[in-house]
Design a protein around this motif. Structure first.
Motif, mmCIF file in Angstrom:
data_model
loop_
_atom_site.group_PDB
_atom_site.id
_atom_site.type_symbol
_atom_site.label_atom_id
_atom_site.label_comp_id
_atom_site.label_asym_id
_atom_site.label_seq_id
_atom_site.Cartn_x
_atom_site.Cartn_y
_atom_site.Cartn_z
ATOM 1 N N VAL A 69 0.868 -1.170 0.000
ATOM 2 C CA VAL A 69 0.000 0.000 0.000
ATOM 3 C C VAL A 69 0.905 1.221 0.000
ATOM 4 O O VAL A 69 1.692 1.430 0.917
ATOM 5 C CB VAL A 69 -0.937 0.025 1.230
ATOM 6 C CG1 VAL A 69 -1.810 1.266 1.205
ATOM 7 C CG2 VAL A 69 -1.781 -1.230 1.272
ATOM 8 N N SER A 70 0.798 2.007 -1.068
ATOM 9 C CA SER A 70 1.695 3.151 -1.217
ATOM 10 C C SER A 70 0.922 4.458 -1.138
ATOM 11 O O SER A 70 -0.226 4.500 -0.714
ATOM 12 C CB SER A 70 2.478 3.026 -2.517
ATOM 13 O OG SER A 70 1.620 2.979 -3.626
ATOM 14 N N LYS A 71 1.566 5.489 -1.574
ATOM 15 C CA LYS A 71 1.020 6.840 -1.545
ATOM 16 C C LYS A 71 -0.394 6.873 -2.123
ATOM 17 O O LYS A 71 -0.675 6.232 -3.130
ATOM 18 C CB LYS A 71 1.953 7.734 -2.377
ATOM 19 C CG LYS A 71 1.827 9.191 -2.125
ATOM 20 C CD LYS A 71 2.938 9.890 -2.890
ATOM 21 C CE LYS A 71 2.840 11.376 -2.765
ATOM 22 N NZ LYS A 71 3.913 12.035 -3.504
ATOM 23 N N ALA A 72 -1.277 7.607 -1.479
ATOM 24 C CA ALA A 72 -2.674 7.771 -1.898
ATOM 25 C C ALA A 72 -3.441 6.451 -1.893
ATOM 26 O O ALA A 72 -4.443 6.312 -2.557
ATOM 27 C CB ALA A 72 -2.761 8.436 -3.270
ATOM 28 N N GLY A 73 -2.936 5.455 -1.131
ATOM 29 C CA GLY A 73 -3.649 4.201 -0.987
ATOM 30 C C GLY A 73 -3.559 3.263 -2.179
ATOM 31 O O GLY A 73 -4.263 2.257 -2.234
ATOM 32 N N HIS A 74 -2.688 3.567 -3.140
ATOM 33 C CA HIS A 74 -2.523 2.692 -4.301
ATOM 34 C C HIS A 74 -1.839 1.402 -3.862
ATOM 35 O O HIS A 74 -0.947 1.413 -3.023
ATOM 36 C CB HIS A 74 -1.696 3.376 -5.392
ATOM 37 C CG HIS A 74 -2.361 4.583 -5.950
ATOM 38 N ND1 HIS A 74 -3.232 4.529 -7.012
ATOM 39 C CD2 HIS A 74 -2.302 5.885 -5.588
ATOM 40 C CE1 HIS A 74 -3.680 5.741 -7.279
ATOM 41 N NE2 HIS A 74 -3.130 6.583 -6.426
ATOM 42 N N ILE A 75 -2.253 0.289 -4.451
ATOM 43 C CA ILE A 75 -1.683 -1.013 -4.120
ATOM 44 C C ILE A 75 -0.901 -1.509 -5.326
ATOM 45 O O ILE A 75 -1.389 -1.467 -6.452
ATOM 46 C CB ILE A 75 -2.785 -2.018 -3.732
ATOM 47 C CG1 ILE A 75 -3.503 -1.519 -2.470
ATOM 48 C CG2 ILE A 75 -2.200 -3.401 -3.502
ATOM 49 C CD1 ILE A 75 -4.701 -2.334 -2.062
ATOM 50 N N ARG A 76 0.320 -1.969 -5.065
ATOM 51 C CA ARG A 76 1.134 -2.494 -6.156
ATOM 52 C C ARG A 76 1.974 -3.663 -5.654
ATOM 53 O O ARG A 76 2.125 -3.859 -4.453
ATOM 54 C CB ARG A 76 2.022 -1.408 -6.750
ATOM 55 C CG ARG A 76 3.184 -0.956 -5.906
ATOM 56 C CD ARG A 76 3.887 0.226 -6.574
ATOM 57 N NE ARG A 76 5.211 0.483 -6.090
ATOM 58 C CZ ARG A 76 5.513 1.222 -5.035
ATOM 59 N NH1 ARG A 76 4.553 1.767 -4.307
ATOM 60 N NH2 ARG A 76 6.772 1.426 -4.686
#
Length: 199
Positions: A69-76
């Protein structure tokens, strides 16, 4: 003009930076693993510091950080190069970490202390390694830019670099790469469909 200039390291500088973290101590193993993750995986500070050991998994026969879970809630999902995984394994084995936060503080006696670490400690690790490697003014985020640049120089496709970094906009990725549009020899000059040319 109005865009902050990034700081990128060369491959040689990256090697010196990694070698500056000696692996004859627990702290050195941790620092090398942290630097390896920053350079090899292009992680942000908060992503690195919040990383749990359970997030490191095997997907398609490749080590990855799954569902980061990264910046702004993006998942990668972030692929982990083999050399980075080796540094992480050396750290976790020496520190006897089997679950929870991957990177932790080390006290003056050289023992694990607590269940995590602060951004200030990470800044100190990068700053000290840079000083030992003879590199001026290096911040953790510069290693993220360096990862993007090295991927690009190695022939990495822009969309794959975007997936790796978790950048939503192509402009952000281009800024990380230090890309500039070439007009004299434009990318669309020779498409192979020009009138009068044979393929």
């Amino acid at each position: 003009m109005g865009v902050r200039v990034g700081n990128w390291l060369t491959a040689e500088q990256d090697k010196r930076l990694l070698e500056s973290a000696r692996t004859d101590s627990l702290r050195g193993k941790r620092n090398r693993a942290m630097l390896s993750m920053l350079i090899g995986c292009g992680l942000r500070r908060a992503e690195l510091l919040g990383l749990n050991l359970q997030s490191i998994q095997l997907r398609e026969e490749h080590s990855v950080i799954a569902d980061l879970v990264s910046k702004a809630g993006h998942i990668r999902t972030v692929p982990i190069p083999q050399w980075v995984k080796k540094a992480v394994d050396a750290w976790t084995e020496a520190a006897q970490i089997t679950n929870g936060r991957l990177f932790r503080s080390i006290n003056k006696a050289g023992r694990i202390w607590g269940d995590g670490m602060t951004p200030k400690v990470l800044w100190e690790v990068v700053k000290d390694a840079a000083a030992r490697a003879g590199i001026e003014k290096l911040a953790p985020h510069n290693l993220r830019r360096t990862c993007a640049r090295l991927c690009h120089l190695a022939g990495g496709e822009l969309d794959q670099i975007q997936f790796l970094l978790g950048n939503v906009s192509i402009q952000t990725t281009e800024r990380y790469l230090g890309c500039k549009q070439k007009l004299r020899v434009a990318v669309n000059d020779k498409l192979g469909i020009e009138p009068g040319e044979t393929s």
